[in-house]
Design a protein around this motif. Structure first.
Motif, short mmCIF file in Angstrom:
data_model
loop_
_atom_site.label_atom_id
_atom_site.label_comp_id
_atom_site.label_asym_id
_atom_site.label_seq_id
_atom_site.Cartn_x
_atom_site.Cartn_y
_atom_site.Cartn_z
N ASN A 153 0.85 -1.20 0.00
CA ASN A 153 0.00 0.00 0.00
C ASN A 153 0.88 1.25 0.00
OD1 ASN A 153 0.96 0.12 2.64
ND2 ASN A 153 -0.99 -0.44 3.58
N GLY A 154 0.25 2.39 0.10
CA GLY A 154 1.01 3.64 0.09
C GLY A 154 1.93 3.76 1.29
N THR A 155 1.44 3.35 2.45
CA THR A 155 2.25 3.43 3.66
C THR A 155 3.53 2.61 3.50
OG1 THR A 155 0.23 3.60 4.96
CG2 THR A 155 2.23 3.01 6.16
N LEU B 147 5.99 4.45 1.24
CA LEU B 147 6.63 5.55 1.96
C LEU B 147 7.64 5.03 2.98
CD1 LEU B 147 3.39 7.66 2.33
CD2 LEU B 147 5.44 8.41 1.11
N TYR C 248 0.90 11.84 7.21
CA TYR C 248 -0.28 10.97 7.21
C TYR C 248 -0.27 10.02 8.43
CZ TYR C 248 -3.92 8.29 4.75
OH TYR C 248 -5.09 7.69 4.38
N GLN D 131 4.32 16.32 2.23
CA GLN D 131 3.08 15.62 1.87
C GLN D 131 2.30 16.51 0.91
OE1 GLN D 131 0.75 13.62 5.02
NE2 GLN D 131 -1.09 14.41 4.02
N SER E 77 -0.77 15.92 -0.80
CA SER E 77 -2.22 15.97 -0.60
C SER E 77 -2.56 16.34 0.84
CB SER E 77 -2.80 14.60 -0.92
OG SER E 77 -4.12 14.51 -0.45
N GLY F 220 -4.55 14.81 2.51
CA GLY F 220 -4.86 13.57 3.22
C GLY F 220 -6.14 13.76 4.01
N ASP G 60 5.42 12.57 -0.37
CA ASP G 60 4.27 11.66 -0.33
C ASP G 60 3.34 12.13 -1.45
OD1 ASP G 60 1.86 10.42 0.05
OD2 ASP G 60 1.73 10.82 2.20
N CYS H 104 0.75 10.53 -2.81
CA CYS H 104 -0.56 9.86 -2.83
C CYS H 104 -1.68 10.82 -3.22
CB CYS H 104 -0.87 9.27 -1.46
SG CYS H 104 0.04 7.76 -1.10
N TYR H 105 -2.54 10.40 -4.10
CA TYR H 105 -3.70 11.14 -4.60
C TYR H 105 -3.35 12.28 -5.55
CZ TYR H 105 -6.98 8.88 -1.36
OH TYR H 105 -7.76 7.99 -0.69
N SER I 167 0.52 4.90 -4.16
CA SER I 167 -0.16 3.61 -4.14
C SER I 167 -0.84 3.32 -5.47
CB SER I 167 -1.22 3.65 -3.03
OG SER I 167 -2.16 2.60 -3.20
N LYS J 7 -4.63 3.80 -5.84
CA LYS J 7 -5.08 5.19 -6.00
C LYS J 7 -4.78 5.57 -7.46
CE LYS J 7 -4.59 6.29 -1.13
NZ LYS J 7 -3.85 7.05 -0.09
C1 LIG Z 1 -3.56 7.10 1.09
C2 LIG Z 1 -2.46 7.92 1.59
C3 LIG Z 1 -1.31 7.34 2.14
C4 LIG Z 1 -1.10 5.85 2.25
O1 LIG Z 1 -2.20 5.16 2.64
P1 LIG Z 1 -2.39 3.58 2.35
O2 LIG Z 1 -3.75 3.35 2.88
O3 LIG Z 1 -1.33 2.90 3.12
O4 LIG Z 1 -2.27 3.36 0.91
C5 LIG Z 1 -0.32 8.19 2.57
N1 LIG Z 1 -0.43 9.52 2.46
C6 LIG Z 1 -1.52 10.11 1.93
C7 LIG Z 1 -1.57 11.58 1.81
C8 LIG Z 1 -2.56 9.32 1.47
O5 LIG Z 1 -3.62 9.90 0.92
#
Ligand SMILES: *Cc1c(COP(=O)(O)O)cnc(C)c1O
Length: 406
Positions: A85-87, A90, A112, A159, A161, A163, A193, A195-196, A213, A216
């Motif tokens: 996943n994204g976590t 990272l 996040y 970061q 987004s 989040g 980061d 993500c999104y 991820s 996403k």
């Molecule tokens: C979704 C997201 C993550 C990682 O989340 P996972 O659920 O592990 O994929 C990290 N940072 C931001 C800003 C996110 O939107």
């Protein structure tokens, strides 16, 4: 659908037409970049073959890495179904770059939530960065961080987004300005980061490393699992030693039949992201007209796919999520209920009727049951279905408001 909503929907599309044209032009630009990369790297049927065991010489895996790097304008990339996943992506980035005694400096406030345990802000003895002697420091978004940027700082973390925070999303331009400052004033790596954020704008950030991820934006709703990291050859190599083992790196990793979907998803991603961004604008327009505060507002150009709607009461937040769920292609008969999610202080309600579990490039919404009762929504694989989902949410909310009046 009620008549008032049908009129609102028509007005929304009229008002949003110039913005939608802009979004489609970004999708066109990004699709061209993807096609250019597919051509340059000679993507062909043999790239879709599966591998097993060590996965040596997996042509699809190696080609996909180069395609991502070409499109994202980086020296290298590592794209894998083994990144859960994204976590995880990272985490690989942070552990790849940081060593004992180094400092991680976040310049966009607290990262996040799921990174708390990774950094060591929460939990004990799990092998966090802190357990390994990596220090952590943060400055808030827009705060001057020049004093915090001393010689011990090895990674400056950004970061992109918002989040699940009540802050703005950074544009690529803003991130690049921070990156340029860091590069001019220190030897630290800039890590983002992402993500999104992927494909919402015409370029990705100019960072030494960024991660995201595949369930996403860049998976295009097709990838069934995975994550990526892209950046300098040096940074991506360090990451590859964390993903597998020092010395082994990215030369192994059976693709287990996932290559075709990862290629197809990346090909579709610029278009799919545009669908999600249009859905977000549409949602903001409708809910603003119904009297709710939305962020970003309907006419603000986007830097990510997240839309928040401030619903103001637990009943309306639940009604919103019910409507999104009802308007989903999968699990549409299910009624979402608030539940105690591990790691959160308040109950959380989630609506998701997705083909891929937890996929948030598909239409989804969630929010903590806490004042001011904000729904975070994102995704929509097609604008048409996103629009139907939003109108379904609006109907539920209108129904709940008329109950409240009585
Ligand atoms: C979704 C997201 C993550 C990682 O989340 P996972 O659920 O592990 O994929 C990290 N940072 C931001 C800003 C996110 O939107």
């Amino acid at each position: 659908m009620n008549d008032k909503l049908a009129v609102l929907a028509a007005e929304a599309e009229k008002e949003l037409a110039p913005l939608f044209a802009e979004i489609e032009s970004t999708a066109f630009h990004n699709t061209r970049k993807v096609l250019d990369a597919f051509r340059k790297e000679k993507v062909d049927e043999s790239c879709f073959a599966s591998s097993t065991g060590y996965g040596y010489n997996d042509k699809g895996r190696e080609t996909l890495d180069r395609v991502y790097a070409d499109v994202f304008g980086t020296e290298a990339a590592i794209v894998r179904p083994h990144i859960v996943n994204g976590t995880h992506a990272l985490t690989l980035g942070l552990f790849g770059l940081l060593r004992p005694g180094d400092t991680l400096l976040s310049v966009t406030g607290k990262p996040y939530d799921t990174l708390d345990e990774v950094i060591g802000l929460r939990g004990d003895g799990m092998g966090s960065l802190r357990d390994y002697g990596v220090n952590y420091r943060q400055t808030e978004l827009d705060e001057d961080f020049s004093d915090a940027l001393d010689d011990s700082v090895k990674v400056v973390f950004i970061q992109r987004s918002k989040g699940y925070l009540d802050r703005r999303t950074l544009t690529v331009d803003e991130i690049n300005k921070i990156a340029d400052y860091v590069h001019a004033n220190s030897k630290a790596f800039v890590m983002v980061d992402n993500c999104y954020g992927e494909f919402v704008e015409k370029e990705e950030p100019r960072a030494d490393l960024f991660a995201g991820s595949l369930i996403k934006n860049p998976g295009g709703g097709i990838a069934e699992v995975g994550g990526y990291l892209a950046g300098s050859a040096k940074a991506v190599e360090l990451v590859s030693y964390r993903l597998t083992s020092p010395g082994v790196g990215g030369e192994v990793g059976a693709s287990l039949g996932q290559n075709r979907n990862m290629f197809r998803g990346f090909f579709l991603a610029p278009h799919i992201v545009a669908q999600a961004v249009k859905t977000a604008h549409f949602a903001a327009y409708i809910f603003e007209r119904l009297g709710f505060e939305c962020s970003p507002s309907h006419d603000t150009p986007r830097a990510d796919i997240i839309q928040t709607v401030k619903l103001g009461s637990p009943e309306l937040l639940c009604a919103f999520c019910r409507g999104i769920q009802y308007g989903s292609p999968v699990d549409s008969y299910v009624t979402p209920e608030p539940w105690e999610m591990p790691g959160y202080d308040d109950k959380v309600i989630m609506a998701a009727g997705a083909f891929v579990q937890g996929s948030s490039i598909e239409l989804s919404a969630d929010g903590p049951l806490r004042a001011p009762y904000i729904a975070f929504m994102q995704g929509g694989l097609t604008y048409e279905s996103g629009k139907i989902g939003i109108l379904s949410a609006a109907e539920e909310v209108i129904g709940e408001m008329s109950k409240e009046k009585k």
